[in-house]
Design an enzyme around this catalytic site. Structure first.
Site, PDB file in Angstrom:
ATOM      1  N   GLU A  29      -2.428  18.149   2.136  1.00  9.45           N
ATOM      2  CA  GLU A  29      -3.872  18.229   2.024  1.00  9.45           C
ATOM      3  C   GLU A  29      -4.361  19.605   2.437  1.00  9.45           C
ATOM      4  OE1 GLU A  29      -5.845  15.750   0.687  1.00  9.45           O
ATOM      5  OE2 GLU A  29      -6.725  17.736   0.633  1.00  9.45           O
ATOM      6  N   LYS A  51       2.365  24.158   3.216  1.00 16.21           N
ATOM      7  CA  LYS A  51       1.253  23.639   4.017  1.00 16.21           C
ATOM      8  C   LYS A  51       1.249  24.298   5.403  1.00 16.21           C
ATOM      9  CE  LYS A  51      -1.773  20.946   5.942  1.00 16.21           C
ATOM     10  NZ  LYS A  51      -3.115  20.584   5.600  1.00 16.21           N
ATOM     11  N   CYS A  78      -5.189  20.892  12.767  1.00 25.22           N
ATOM     12  CA  CYS A  78      -4.069  21.465  12.014  1.00 25.22           C
ATOM     13  C   CYS A  78      -3.497  22.775  12.546  1.00 25.22           C
ATOM     14  CB  CYS A  78      -4.494  21.699  10.573  1.00 25.22           C
ATOM     15  SG  CYS A  78      -4.568  20.193   9.616  1.00 25.22           S
TER      16      CYS A  78
END
Ligand code: UDX
Ligand code: ADP
Length: 480
Positions: free
Chosen positions: A172, A227, A283
């Protein structure tokens, strides 16, 4: 190209990633049934609340998307078993926090929730199922998922349709606060996998609204590593500009001018050059630590150290702001009231994970300050749980009102003005719109003079603050 046509999706995890992502998929693909499941009953209850302002996550535009799709082809429940049984595709969107103990503590991701999901999928699925890693995972996690699934595959001999699995990585890239916009109009969608038909089945879903050229297909490991490194690169820009902010303050430069000047170089670009109290969120720190763990594991200590410094600089920026507040307030905060404006890690979200406000608040409490914390979307109980961690000697708070700690007290204020009333200083930590145009000439008389405004986001009207007779410090501003 032949690909499985997906009709039923299950998403395990109804958090900041799973909730908005599935809401947009359901909205854009009315022919697919989307079941979002979570173990947390109260979270699911909130997702089903008819009052859309009570959804568990605050995200601009989310309520409208949920309103269109919920009950039609978007469903929230705690029935994990039946959602998996019926699914052609299962997304794993559970939390992967940094491990707090054991091997890799403080760096590696804790995969227990991912592993639990893989075991549930292995147990309940009844046919061919595509499993999609959505949570940010360390490189080669797909291996773990695969090995759990393949043991289930071997044991299975009782279903008409063989129980088989494919694993995909589909990280994501949405940022909180702009999640719906990012999901509806993504820069790119990344799908990593080995099996072409599984990759195309997922590409077909996104293809309902994302142009094919923006859907990148890679191998599993490239997708997982992209990512982590995308986040590391973004965080690196913030640490770089924050290092420059300190230099600006001592040299007479202005970091906003410097950011603009370097950002207009198309090779550098203008985004992610906003100096502030440091990056937060679920994150950046986690992913960088994860990356450094991987680097050390693979015998690359120099590379690990390089990335560790991005996190160190981030901690330093927060520490530097806390120290500066103490210094400007004559070296002591004992008995002084400080208004903290903003507690979320950025504007337009109620998420406080890794928010720079937490560390800064704890440091100020340690110095004996009385904090009156105001954030338009963060509830008092949430602030309490952030501050109750005793790592910095701050005692657990028992109520939202002023609570006595070892060294200082804090309370959550109902509105901006009660937070500022009688305060010796205000510290702006989140760039909420409502902090940009405060009426400083009305605020100055209710503060205790001499009062300071510390603008860690460089958003307040500096001239108006000065005109109201208040002292101001603004991040990266060396003009005084
Ligand atoms: C990030 C990534 O952007 C997203 O792609 C990934 O999938 C998840 O992590 P998020 O953490 O939601 O998203 O927010 P982001 O907008 O990236 O901001 C992270 C932190 O950096 C915030 O604390 C923000 O205030 C700070 N920041 C951001 C700055 O200090 N300056 C900037 O210029 C940009
Ligand atoms: P993120 O920001 O990655 O979405 P969150 O913590 O907001 O993270 O959401 C993760 C969600 O996953 C939580 O609501 C948690 O209850 C849920 N969860 C974790 N493990 C499981 C599991 N095995 N089955 C169902 N839900 C789970």
């Amino acid at each position: 190209m032949v690909s499985t046509c997906i009709q039923n999706i299950c998403c395990i995890g109804a958090g900041y990633v799973g909730g908005p992502t599935m809401a947009v998929i359901a909205d854009r693909c009315p022919n697919i049934q989307v079941n979002v499941v979570d173990l947390n009953e109260s979270r699911i209850k909130d997702w089903n609340n008819s009052d859309l302002s009570k959804l568990p996550i605050y995200e601009p535009g989310l309520d409208e998307v949920v309103e269109r799709a919920r009950g039609r082809n978007l469903h929230f429940s705690t029935n994990v078993k039946s959602a998996i049984e019926n699914a052609d595709m299962v997304f794993i969107s559970v939390n992967t926090p940094t491990k707090s103990k054991g091997v890799g503590a403080g760096k590696a991701s804790d995969l227990r929730w991912v592993e639990a999901c893989a075991r549930e999928v292995a147990k309940y699925s009844k046919k061919h199922t595509i499993v999609v890693e959505k949570s940010t995972l360390p490189v080669r996690t797909a291996e773990v998922i695969k090995s759990i699934l393949s043991s289930a595959q071997k044991e299975d001999n009782k279903h008409d349709e063989p129980k088989t699995f494919e694993v995909l990585s589909n990280p994501e890239f949405l940022a909180e606060g702009t999640a719906i916009k990012d999901l509806e109009n993504p820069d790119r969608i990344l799908i990593g996998g080995e099996n072409i038909s599984a990759v195309e089945a997922l590409a077909q879903i996104y293809g309902q609204w994302v142009p094919n050229e923006n859907i990148l297909r890679t191998n599993l490991w490239s997708s997982e590593l992209s990512k982590l490194t995308a986040n590391a690169f973004l965080a690196q820009r913030i640490s770089s500009i924050n290092s420059v902010s300190a230099l600006c303050e001592v040299t007479g430069a202005d970091v906003n001018e410097v950011a603009k000047a370097i950002g207009t170089d198309t090779r550098i670009g203008s985004k992610f050059l906003k100096s502030g109290p440091g990056f937060g969120g679920s994150c950046f720190k986690k992913d960088i630590l994860n990356l450094t763990y991987l680097c050390r594991h693979f015998g690359l200590p120099e590379v690990a150290e390089y990335w560790e410094n991005v996190v160190k600089l981030n901690d330093w920026q927060q520490e530097r702001i806390a120290r500066l507040v103490v210094q400007k307030l004559f070296g002591t905060l004992a008995g002084k009231k400080i208004s903290l404006l903003g507690f979320a890690f950025k504007a337009n979200t109620n998420d406080t994970r890794e928010s720079p406000a937490i560390m800064i608040a704890k440091r100020l409490l340690e110095e004996g300050a009385e904090l009156a914390i105001y954030d338009p979307k963060v509830e008092g109980y949430q602030i309490k749980s952030c501050l109750s961690d005793t790592t910095l000697n701050v005692n657990n708070a028992n109520s939202n009102k002023y609570t006595v700690n070892n060294d200082g007290r804090w309370g959550s204020a109902e509105d901006i003005y009660s937070s500022l009333k009688g305060a010796d200083a205000a510290l702006i930590l989140t760039e909420w719109e409502e902090f940009k145009n405060l009426n400083w000439s009305e605020i100055a008389p209710i503060m205790r003079q001499p009062a300071w405004i510390f603008d860690a986001r460089a958003i307040a009207n500096q001239e108006a603050i000065k005109a109201a007779g208040l002292n101001i410090w603004r991040v990266g501003d060396g003009s005084e």
